[in-house]
Write a protein that holds these residues in place. Structure first.
Motif, short mmCIF file in Angstrom:
data_model
loop_
_atom_site.label_atom_id
_atom_site.label_comp_id
_atom_site.label_asym_id
_atom_site.label_seq_id
_atom_site.Cartn_x
_atom_site.Cartn_y
_atom_site.Cartn_z
N GLY A 153 0.69 -1.29 0.06
CA GLY A 153 0.00 0.16 -0.05
C GLY A 153 0.87 1.20 -0.08
O GLY A 153 2.08 1.19 0.06
N ALA A 154 0.14 2.38 0.17
CA ALA A 154 0.84 3.72 -0.10
C ALA A 154 1.91 3.89 1.05
O ALA A 154 3.02 4.29 0.80
N VAL A 155 1.70 3.52 2.18
CA VAL A 155 2.68 3.67 3.37
C VAL A 155 3.60 2.63 3.38
O VAL A 155 4.88 2.56 3.42
N GLY A 175 -1.97 -8.71 0.53
CA GLY A 175 -3.51 -9.68 0.25
C GLY A 175 -3.32 -10.62 -1.02
O GLY A 175 -4.33 -10.83 -1.39
N LYS A 179 0.84 -9.05 -5.61
CA LYS A 179 1.37 -7.80 -4.58
C LYS A 179 2.55 -8.58 -4.17
O LYS A 179 3.89 -7.63 -4.20
N TYR A 195 -1.34 -12.93 3.32
CA TYR A 195 -2.33 -13.38 4.52
C TYR A 195 -3.66 -13.92 4.25
O TYR A 195 -4.13 -14.60 5.04
N ASN A 218 0.47 -1.62 9.72
CA ASN A 218 -0.58 -0.94 9.13
C ASN A 218 -1.90 -1.71 9.43
O ASN A 218 -2.93 -0.99 8.83
N CYS A 240 0.94 2.10 13.17
CA CYS A 240 0.49 3.07 12.27
C CYS A 240 -1.09 2.88 12.02
O CYS A 240 -1.76 4.02 11.85
N GLY A 241 -1.69 1.71 11.59
CA GLY A 241 -3.08 1.65 11.41
C GLY A 241 -3.29 0.50 11.51
O GLY A 241 -2.80 -0.43 12.01
N TYR A 246 -11.39 -1.72 10.30
CA TYR A 246 -12.20 -0.37 10.03
C TYR A 246 -13.62 -0.61 9.71
O TYR A 246 -14.33 0.06 9.65
N PHE A 271 0.97 6.07 16.74
CA PHE A 271 1.57 7.61 16.34
C PHE A 271 0.67 8.24 15.27
O PHE A 271 -0.20 7.50 14.72
N VAL A 273 0.78 11.07 12.18
CA VAL A 273 1.73 11.51 11.42
C VAL A 273 1.63 13.18 11.76
O VAL A 273 2.92 13.74 11.29
N MET A 316 -10.14 0.54 -2.84
CA MET A 316 -8.81 0.57 -1.91
C MET A 316 -9.13 -0.31 -0.80
O MET A 316 -8.27 -1.09 -0.32
N LEU A 317 -10.46 -0.29 0.06
CA LEU A 317 -10.68 -1.04 1.05
C LEU A 317 -10.61 -2.42 0.65
O LEU A 317 -10.10 -3.20 1.70
N ASN A 321 -5.55 -1.57 -4.66
CA ASN A 321 -4.51 -0.53 -5.04
C ASN A 321 -3.17 -1.19 -4.88
O ASN A 321 -2.95 -1.90 -4.06
N1 NAP Z 1 -0.83 6.93 11.81
C1 NAP Z 1 -0.96 7.56 10.77
O1 NAP Z 1 -0.85 8.90 10.95
C2 NAP Z 1 -1.41 7.00 9.40
C3 NAP Z 1 -1.19 7.98 8.35
C4 NAP Z 1 -1.50 7.32 7.09
C5 NAP Z 1 -2.05 5.83 7.10
N2 NAP Z 1 -2.21 5.28 8.10
C6 NAP Z 1 -2.71 4.18 8.21
O2 NAP Z 1 -1.96 3.07 7.84
C7 NAP Z 1 -2.55 2.14 6.86
C8 NAP Z 1 -2.07 2.07 5.53
O3 NAP Z 1 -2.61 3.35 4.80
P1 NAP Z 1 -2.47 3.29 3.36
O4 NAP Z 1 -2.71 4.83 3.00
O5 NAP Z 1 -1.03 2.95 3.04
O6 NAP Z 1 -3.55 2.45 2.54
P2 NAP Z 1 -3.13 1.29 1.63
O7 NAP Z 1 -2.10 0.34 2.05
O8 NAP Z 1 -2.53 1.98 0.05
O9 NAP Z 1 -4.50 0.81 1.23
C9 NAP Z 1 -5.08 -0.19 2.30
C10 NAP Z 1 -4.69 -1.44 1.91
O10 NAP Z 1 -5.21 -2.12 3.11
C11 NAP Z 1 -5.35 -3.59 2.95
N3 NAP Z 1 -6.41 -4.25 3.54
C12 NAP Z 1 -7.75 -3.98 3.66
N4 NAP Z 1 -8.28 -4.85 4.41
C13 NAP Z 1 -7.52 -5.30 4.93
C14 NAP Z 1 -7.46 -6.46 6.14
N5 NAP Z 1 -8.67 -6.77 6.56
N6 NAP Z 1 -6.44 -7.06 6.59
C15 NAP Z 1 -5.41 -6.59 5.92
N7 NAP Z 1 -5.12 -5.59 5.22
C16 NAP Z 1 -6.23 -5.08 4.58
C17 NAP Z 1 -5.42 -3.84 1.29
O11 NAP Z 1 -4.31 -4.27 0.78
P3 NAP Z 1 -4.14 -6.06 0.62
O12 NAP Z 1 -4.34 -6.17 -0.75
O13 NAP Z 1 -2.71 -6.29 1.31
O14 NAP Z 1 -5.24 -6.78 1.76
C18 NAP Z 1 -5.56 -2.23 0.81
O15 NAP Z 1 -4.85 -2.13 -0.50
C19 NAP Z 1 -3.99 2.27 7.23
O16 NAP Z 1 -4.28 1.42 8.16
C20 NAP Z 1 -4.08 3.66 7.50
O17 NAP Z 1 -5.31 3.84 8.35
C21 NAP Z 1 -1.71 5.90 9.42
#
Ligand code: NAP
Length: 329
Positions: A153-155, A175, A179, A195, A218, A240-241, A246, A271, A273, A316-317, A321
């Motif tokens: 993913g993005a992060v 997933g 990927k 997973y 994440n 991070c997430g 969700y 944390f 960001v 994305m959910l 992506n």
């Molecule tokens: N703490 C902060 O400040 C901060 C800032 C930015 C983001 N975040 C968190 O960081 C995480 C990643 O964010 P991102 O923007 O990079 O999103 P992302 O990884 O680009 O997109 C979300 C990915 O989550 C995976 N996913 C969906 N449902 C799932 C599940 N049940 N179990 C495991 N993986 C699942 C999917 O990939 P798969 O195909 O691999 O399942 C999906 O592509 C998120 O939890 C977000 O809330 C936190």
């Protein structure tokens, strides 16, 4: 001038439904002193849009790279590009104090050497999340073994590559097989765990028999508990997430992590960001340099058309992506 926006009609319950949001038109008022009118070029699709709830009737949260079309604020002149946070809208009238999800608007500084959409990804908030959340919390050392979940993913794809740059061994959790191939073959992660297909504990034990020193989390939930059980003494976990929960409609159930934390003397830190907002320019400089040197690669999954924003969000959910999810207007 007429603009379009997405308004929340029902709070999301479980997986978001199309009927939970509605695209409506609005007539934009004239600018007041200090305001500027922005035209969205790219809208960022992020998990927080599911995790943070706005009130029904409000615009869905979100950020964008926008062009300033008109301005009554000399600090934000017409023609400049800005990273703004006015939600899922084709246009926004904001001032310098408008702070969606905690971030005020920021001008993109010249020279712009990369695609401008990168300011929503590797050069933007997700890039900063990877950089600070990993380096400032995990303090990786060369030769250590790192696990990152949400690794494509993005992060996650940025965290894994920073870990490689720092001389670590990196295992990503993803997933899908596609990927997994992307992060190992193109991004040079040392291994992956799917997973949805693999037994996480067994596969991780085979890939990292030496144990895990840092875990960048994440996703949360059982995936993370399985990883924590294989951590080494004094391991560090950057929380991070928690995207695995969700869309859940059930009450969260707790697995017991405390015993692992005590016996392995782990350090686990959550944390947001925003903590490093004053240092975001550092990420643009460092990631820009690594991109130019070919040490850091990125990918975007771009959905075309504002009318497809909701589809990009649910995609994305669902994990469609690779890298950063973005809508191009
Ligand atoms: N703490 C902060 O400040 C901060 C800032 C930015 C983001 N975040 C968190 O960081 C995480 C990643 O964010 P991102 O923007 O990079 O999103 P992302 O990884 O680009 O997109 C979300 C990915 O989550 C995976 N996913 C969906 N449902 C799932 C599940 N049940 N179990 C495991 N993986 C699942 C999917 O990939 P798969 O195909 O691999 O399942 C999906 O592509 C998120 O939890 C977000 O809330 C936190």
């Amino acid at each position: 001038m007429k603009a379009k926006k997405y308004v929340l009609r029902n709070q999301f319950v479980g997986f978001p439904k199309k009927s939970d949001v509605e695209m409506v038109e609005e007539e934009l008022p004239p600018l007041k002193e200090g305001e500027f009118l922005c035209e969205s070029l790219y809208i960022s699709i992020d998990p927080y849009q599911r995790a943070y709830l706005v009130e029904v009737g409000n615009v869905v949260l979100g950020s964008q790279v926008a062009r300033i079309l008109e301005s009554r604020n000399s600090k934000f002149p017409c023609g400049r590009y800005v990273i703004a946070y006015y939600g899922w809208k084709t246009h926004g009238i904001i001032d310098e104090t408008s702070a969606g999800v905690g971030f005020p608007p920021r001008l993109i500084q010249d020279p712009i050497n990369h695609p401008i959409s990168y300011y929503l990804g590797v050069l933007g908030m997700p890039g900063a999340t990877a950089y600070f959340g990993f380096l400032e919390i995990c303090h990786p050392k060369p030769g250590e073994t790192i696990v990152v979940s949400g690794a494509a993913g993005a992060v996650g794809h940025v965290v894994g590559q920073i870990a490689k740059i720092k001389g670590c061994k990196v295992i990503g959790i993803v997933g899908s097989e596609e990927k997994g191939r992307w992060i190992t073959e193109d991004l040079k992660f040392d291994g992956y765990i799917n997973y949805k297909l693999h037994n996480i504990s067994k596969t991780l034990a085979a890939l990292a028999p030496e144990g895990v020193d840092c875990y960048f989390d994440n996703v949360g939930g059982e995936i993370s508990n399985d990883v924590m059980k294989q951590m080494n003494l004094y391991g560090r976990i950057s929380v991070c997430g928690a995207i695995s929960s969700y869309n859940s409609i059930e009450e969260d159930k707790a697995s017991i992590v405390q015993k692992t934390m005590i016996f392995k003397e782990l350090n686990m830190e959550g944390f947001r960001v925003f903590r490093w907002l004053h240092r975001f320019e550092e990420v643009i400089t460092q990631h820009g340099k690594w991109l130019a040197e070919g040490k850091l690669k990125t990918k975007e999954t771009i959905t075309k058309g504002f009318e497809n924003t909701f589809q990009a969000f649910t995609g994305m959910l669902n994990g469609s992506n690779f890298g950063k999810a973005i809508v191009e207007l």
